[in-house]
Enzyme design. Structure first.
Site, PDB file in Angstrom:
ATOM      1  N   ARG A  86       0.692  -1.131  -0.093  1.00 35.54           N
ATOM      2  CA  ARG A  86       0.000   0.064  -0.117  1.00 35.54           C
ATOM      3  C   ARG A  86       0.960   1.225   0.260  1.00 35.54           C
ATOM      4  O   ARG A  86       2.101   1.094   0.097  1.00 35.54           O
ATOM      5  CB  ARG A  86      -0.879  -0.129   1.218  1.00 35.54           C
ATOM      6  CG  ARG A  86      -0.242   0.173   2.549  1.00 35.54           C
ATOM      7  CD  ARG A  86      -1.256   0.226   3.705  1.00 35.54           C
ATOM      8  NE  ARG A  86      -0.491   0.194   4.918  1.00 35.54           N
ATOM      9  CZ  ARG A  86      -0.902   0.156   6.292  1.00 35.54           C
ATOM     10  NH1 ARG A  86      -2.484   0.128   6.166  1.00 35.54           N
ATOM     11  NH2 ARG A  86      -0.336   0.565   7.151  1.00 35.54           N
ATOM     12  N   CYS A 100       2.769   8.329  -5.928  1.00 38.59           N
ATOM     13  CA  CYS A 100       3.856   9.377  -6.109  1.00 38.59           C
ATOM     14  C   CYS A 100       2.673  10.740  -5.747  1.00 38.59           C
ATOM     15  O   CYS A 100       1.838  10.762  -6.422  1.00 38.59           O
ATOM     16  CB  CYS A 100       4.455   9.443  -7.283  1.00 38.59           C
ATOM     17  SG  CYS A 100       4.772  11.180  -7.615  1.00 38.59           S
ATOM     18  N   GLU A 137      -2.757   7.962   7.175  1.00 38.41           N
ATOM     19  CA  GLU A 137      -1.539   8.261   7.362  1.00 38.41           C
ATOM     20  C   GLU A 137      -0.519   8.683   6.453  1.00 38.41           C
ATOM     21  O   GLU A 137       0.382   8.169   6.113  1.00 38.41           O
ATOM     22  CB  GLU A 137      -0.892   6.926   8.101  1.00 38.41           C
ATOM     23  CG  GLU A 137      -1.593   6.585   9.348  1.00 38.41           C
ATOM     24  CD  GLU A 137      -1.150   5.239  10.021  1.00 38.41           C
ATOM     25  OE1 GLU A 137      -0.326   4.413   9.543  1.00 38.41           O
ATOM     26  OE2 GLU A 137      -1.390   4.959  11.393  1.00 38.41           O
ATOM     27  N   CYS A 157       8.781  11.101  -2.340  1.00 31.84           N
ATOM     28  CA  CYS A 157       9.033  10.500  -3.545  1.00 31.84           C
ATOM     29  C   CYS A 157      10.161  11.403  -4.224  1.00 31.84           C
ATOM     30  O   CYS A 157       9.926  12.650  -4.062  1.00 31.84           O
ATOM     31  CB  CYS A 157       7.647  10.453  -4.556  1.00 31.84           C
ATOM     32  SG  CYS A 157       8.179   9.975  -6.374  1.00 31.84           S
ATOM     33  N   CYS A 165      10.730  11.347  -7.683  1.00 29.28           N
ATOM     34  CA  CYS A 165      10.717  11.030  -9.153  1.00 29.28           C
ATOM     35  C   CYS A 165      10.874  12.619  -9.788  1.00 29.28           C
ATOM     36  O   CYS A 165      10.999  13.494  -9.285  1.00 29.28           O
ATOM     37  CB  CYS A 165       9.440  10.506  -9.543  1.00 29.28           C
ATOM     38  SG  CYS A 165       7.907  11.379  -9.426  1.00 29.28           S
ATOM     39  N   CYS A 184       8.098  14.892  -8.566  1.00 23.18           N
ATOM     40  CA  CYS A 184       8.208  15.389  -7.451  1.00 23.18           C
ATOM     41  C   CYS A 184       9.410  16.568  -7.649  1.00 23.18           C
ATOM     42  O   CYS A 184       9.413  17.582  -6.998  1.00 23.18           O
ATOM     43  CB  CYS A 184       8.623  14.458  -6.487  1.00 23.18           C
ATOM     44  SG  CYS A 184       7.254  13.579  -5.951  1.00 23.18           S
ATOM     45  N   GLU A 201      -7.010   5.409  15.671  1.00 23.61           N
ATOM     46  CA  GLU A 201      -6.500   3.999  15.665  1.00 23.61           C
ATOM     47  C   GLU A 201      -5.819   3.783  16.960  1.00 23.61           C
ATOM     48  O   GLU A 201      -4.984   4.745  17.191  1.00 23.61           O
ATOM     49  CB  GLU A 201      -5.669   3.813  14.610  1.00 23.61           C
ATOM     50  CG  GLU A 201      -6.360   3.650  13.127  1.00 23.61           C
ATOM     51  CD  GLU A 201      -5.442   3.429  12.272  1.00 23.61           C
ATOM     52  OE1 GLU A 201      -4.469   2.542  12.387  1.00 23.61           O
ATOM     53  OE2 GLU A 201      -5.752   3.695  10.936  1.00 23.61           O
ATOM     54  N   TRP A 224       3.410  -5.797  13.674  1.00 23.21           N
ATOM     55  CA  TRP A 224       4.210  -5.098  13.014  1.00 23.21           C
ATOM     56  C   TRP A 224       5.565  -5.074  13.578  1.00 23.21           C
ATOM     57  O   TRP A 224       6.597  -4.504  13.120  1.00 23.21           O
ATOM     58  CB  TRP A 224       3.807  -3.909  12.138  1.00 23.21           C
ATOM     59  CG  TRP A 224       2.995  -2.994  12.912  1.00 23.21           C
ATOM     60  CD1 TRP A 224       1.709  -2.827  12.973  1.00 23.21           C
ATOM     61  CD2 TRP A 224       3.686  -1.995  14.146  1.00 23.21           C
ATOM     62  NE1 TRP A 224       1.227  -1.817  13.747  1.00 23.21           N
ATOM     63  CE2 TRP A 224       2.341  -1.405  14.523  1.00 23.21           C
ATOM     64  CE3 TRP A 224       4.821  -1.832  14.637  1.00 23.21           C
ATOM     65  CZ2 TRP A 224       2.349  -0.524  15.647  1.00 23.21           C
ATOM     66  CZ3 TRP A 224       4.689  -0.910  15.616  1.00 23.21           C
ATOM     67  CH2 TRP A 224       3.615  -0.482  16.091  1.00 23.21           C
ATOM     68  N   GLU A 242      -2.333  -8.071   7.314  1.00 20.69           N
ATOM     69  CA  GLU A 242      -2.478  -7.850   8.838  1.00 20.69           C
ATOM     70  C   GLU A 242      -3.263  -8.771   9.441  1.00 20.69           C
ATOM     71  O   GLU A 242      -4.227  -8.545  10.457  1.00 20.69           O
ATOM     72  CB  GLU A 242      -3.149  -6.288   8.990  1.00 20.69           C
ATOM     73  CG  GLU A 242      -2.176  -5.307   8.571  1.00 20.69           C
ATOM     74  CD  GLU A 242      -2.370  -4.093   8.687  1.00 20.69           C
ATOM     75  OE1 GLU A 242      -1.523  -3.201   9.013  1.00 20.69           O
ATOM     76  OE2 GLU A 242      -3.663  -3.795   8.398  1.00 20.69           O
ATOM     77  N   PHE A 269      -2.785 -10.988  11.425  1.00 22.51           N
ATOM     78  CA  PHE A 269      -2.259 -11.453  12.951  1.00 22.51           C
ATOM     79  C   PHE A 269      -2.511 -10.169  13.743  1.00 22.51           C
ATOM     80  O   PHE A 269      -1.872 -10.205  14.783  1.00 22.51           O
ATOM     81  CB  PHE A 269      -0.803 -12.011  12.932  1.00 22.51           C
ATOM     82  CG  PHE A 269      -1.031 -13.543  12.497  1.00 22.51           C
ATOM     83  CD1 PHE A 269      -1.910 -14.464  13.019  1.00 22.51           C
ATOM     84  CD2 PHE A 269      -0.711 -13.691  11.196  1.00 22.51           C
ATOM     85  CE1 PHE A 269      -2.215 -15.761  12.361  1.00 22.51           C
ATOM     86  CE2 PHE A 269      -0.503 -15.052  10.410  1.00 22.51           C
ATOM     87  CZ  PHE A 269      -1.539 -16.016  11.124  1.00 22.51           C
TER      88      PHE A 269
END
Ligand code: GAL
Length: 683
Positions: A124, A128, A163, A168, A170, A173, A316, A324, A364, A366
């Site tokens: 995910r 850019c 979030e 980037c 490139c 950018c 959250e 993680w 995700e 777990f």
């Protein structure tokens, strides 16, 4: 720009809490489930007291399976189902995770790393931020959603992306960076001056030569890197704002937000705050680390600071384990509750989780959720239900403020600049310094507002800036005024070193404040392994490691002095008392935690600041006042007790615990990770 601009908009959280009280909920990802499960979900939500769900954060490929072909019937059903059950919907734009078709058809929509690797889909956040195609498609899906659901009575908040934080390098950018630089610096001459391009022959004579700080053989120009960080944060903010504006056209008056991440390095949230109708924060404390509660408390105080002191929202947090960390110790049921209450105590008007139902597919699987894989007949879900009931009893805190006479100054630009490679030492890190100076305030139950350096500081008797390496010229007068009007200003090591372009301020440091602190420095001194011996009536005699500074007393006092070695006789802690009662303090060393605590306590005494509650007698029990309610949170895994007369003041007053809805008096036991939310009953 300061945080105070546009803060009136934060009152908008009350548009939800006026109706339902404290918000309680989670990300709900129904696209991962059969519709039969949705019906079970909403029934369970009702039973648990859940009143808010965030829907659609990662549903782009489900909503728009092919370019321009939208399939929204399922979302209609989901939104209606929630609304029919009295559950408010926080509808997300799904733009954090573009579908594979976007990056395949338009490879330029995928971000490029500093060393030139173009990222792929399959995870995910691979977009850019400057790609015209990405932005066009992201705006299209946002517009389609806003047009369809903008007037839906069940959609009570909008959640843009997720979030934000990607950077980037490139060509898109690079172009956008140049445009941003033209805006900031005007001319190429001014850019050359600001970036100090006489050094290492970096002078630019065409705008097209100016690049983002891509992979290079050795240290990169520090001002180029600083400006690029400023740009990257602003660029993400621009993405947020363009979607927000589209939503506002269709949903006027409905609050729009995105989920922040506390002290998140890539994004300067002081610049974001004025554009958020609600400050919403993601908080992932580590249940395996008992000390992490202090960091989490600081993050909550930052969220409240971003909201200008008004209520904010935990968007959250984990109910149990995350997936993680290398080793994911779950929260206990008591920690789930305690963590949620800590946020409420520190000004949150809602406590939401990632996520409602644990995924069985994807990266995700777990990660914990409010409904575990084993279903609702689980200890975790029973804790979720019980917590929903007690949050409903906390209505008296809704909208209430957390009083504070102490400010902690935090600045992203300074954080970025201070940790740039090529400095004197990598042992002086900004976040650990913030925590070191915050910890004694937390331990004493002192209310602390986290503020930017350009804030109006007049409401504070004590202002602590643990590390202000970069000081913008524009912020100098406000900080100086703290002392000039009789307050106490405490500056930590390596402060007052550069200006806003990260150019070293010449002369003795902390350059803009040396006269205030009664002394000044000429050399930063990273220490060899043995450190230096220090004599101090304030700190006690001891050793200082890693970092000292060659300071001298001018017209102030030395409160700690080096004993022996090359720095023999140099002060490490300076204070100047001013006529009018103001005091300027400077700490030119990386002190051990006890030393920092002694300095902070002395500054609290000098400023006449005590906790908003009575004595905090037990270091394990976090005490926070919010409005009329005193929260006592047992941060330890041992049973503790609270003497109400000591902690709450007003001896003999009749107290009531909102969480259990019972009268309490005298010495009240607090089980491991237990909590009280006390309110004085009128006699
Ligand atoms: C957050 C993210 C969520 C989920 C969660 C897991 O950072 O916004 O989508 O990934 O972490 O802890």
């Amino acid at each position: 720009m300061t945080a105070s601009a546009g803060l009136a908009s934060h009152a908008r959280l009350s548009r939800l809490t006026d109706d339902v009280g404290l918000l309680y909920g989670a990300d709900w990802n129904p696209e991962q489930w059969h519709p039969d499960v949705w019906r079970e979900d909403v029934a369970l939500m009702r039973a648990a007291g859940v009143n808010l769900v965030t829907v659609g954060v990662f549903s782009w490929a489900t909503l728009e399976p092919r370019p321009g072909r939208y399939e929204l019937d399922w979302l209609d059903r989901v939104v209606d189902l929630a609304a029919d059950h009295g559950i408010l919907v926080d509808l997300a734009t799904p733009t954090a995770s573009p579908p594979p078709w976007l990056g395949t058809r338009w490879p330029g929509t995928r971000a490029v790393t500093a060393d030139g690797v173009r990222l792929s889909h399959g995870s995910r956040n691979h977009f850019c931020p400057s790609s015209p195609h990405y932005r066009e498609r992201a705006l299209s899906v946002a517009r389609v959603l806003a047009a369809r659901y903008g007037a839906h009575p069940g959609v009570r908040m909008w959640h843009v992306g997720n979030e934000y934080g990607q950077v980037c390098f490139c060509e898109h950018c690079a172009d956008a960076f140049r445009a941003w630089l033209r805006e900031r610096h005007g001319t190429l001459d001014e850019l050359n001056r600001a970036w100090g391009t006489t050094f290492w022959s970096q002078r630019y004579d065409e705008w097209t030569q100016v690049l983002p700080p891509r992979a290079a053989p050795y240290l990169i120009n520090p001002t180029q890197r600083l400006d690029h960080r400023r740009f990257a944060s602003d660029q993400l903010l621009a993405l947020y704002r363009e979607q927000r504006d589209v939503i506002r056209e269709h949903a006027p008056g409905v609050p729009v937000t995105t989920n922040l991440m506390g002290f998140h390095h890539p994004t300067d949230y002081w610049r974001w705050a004025p554009h958020l109708d609600v400050v919403a924060d993601d908080v992932y404390g580590d249940p395996a680390d008992p000390a992490d509660v202090v960091r989490v408390a600081l993050q909550h105080d930052l969220a409240r600071g971003l909201a200008g002191g008004r209520p904010w929202l935990v968007m959250e947090q984990a109910a149990g384990a995350v997936s993680w960390r290398p080793h994911n110790v779950p929260k206990t049921a008591a920690q789930l509750r305690l963590d949620s209450l800590r946020a409420v105590a520190r000004g949150a008007d809602g406590s939401c989780f990632f996520q409602w139902r644990a995924s069985v597919v994807g990266a995700e699987r777990f990660h914990s959720a409010l409904v575990p894989h084993a279903g609702p007949d689980t200890a975790l879900h029973r804790a979720v239900v019980a917590h929903g009931a007690e949050l409903a009893r906390l209505r008296p805190v809704v909208g209430a403020r957390v009083p504070a006479r102490t400010a902690l100054v935090v600045d992203w630009a300074s954080w970025w600049a201070a940790e740039e490679p090529g400095g004197p030492s990598d042992r002086l890190r900004v976040l650990p310094q913030l925590l070191a100076y915050y910890r004694p305030l937390w331990a004493a139950g002192i209310g602390v507002d986290v503020v930017p350096p350009g804030a109006d500081l007049d409401a504070y008797d004590l202002v602590v800036a643990p590390q202000l390496f970069l000081v913008d010229d524009a912020h100098v007068p406000g900080l100086r005024r703290v002392v000039e009007r009789g307050g106490v200003l405490l500056l930590g090591p390596f402060s007052g070193v550069t200006d806003q372009d990260a150019h070293v301020r010449t002369g003795r440091f902390p350059a803009p404040f040396a006269d205030l602190v009664g002394g000044s420095g000429e050399e930063h001194v990273p220490l060899a392994a043995a450190g230096v011996r220090v004599r101090s009536a304030l700190l006690g005699d001891g050793q200082v490691h890693d970092w000292a500074e060659r300071l001298r007393v001018d017209d102030g006092e030395a409160l700690a002095t080096v004993d022996g070695g090359d720095l023999d006789g140099c002060p490490l802690v300076l204070r100047r008392r001013h006529t009018g009662g103001g005091e300027g303090w400077y700490v030119g060393a990386l002190l051990a935690q006890d030393g920092v605590a002694a300095v902070v306590r002395a500054c609290l005494d000098a400023a006449g600041v005590a906790g908003p509650v009575g004595v905090r007698a037990d270091p394990d029990v976090e005490v926070v006042r919010r409005g009329d309610v005193v929260f006592c949170l047992n941060a330890s895994d041992r049973p503790r007790a609270v003497e109400l007369d000591t902690v709450c003041g007003t001896p003999g007053a009749p107290w009531h615990d909102l969480l259990t809805d019972t009268a309490v008096a005298g010495r009240v036991p607090l089980p491991p990770h237990g909590a009280l939310a006390l309110i004085e009953r009128t006699r």
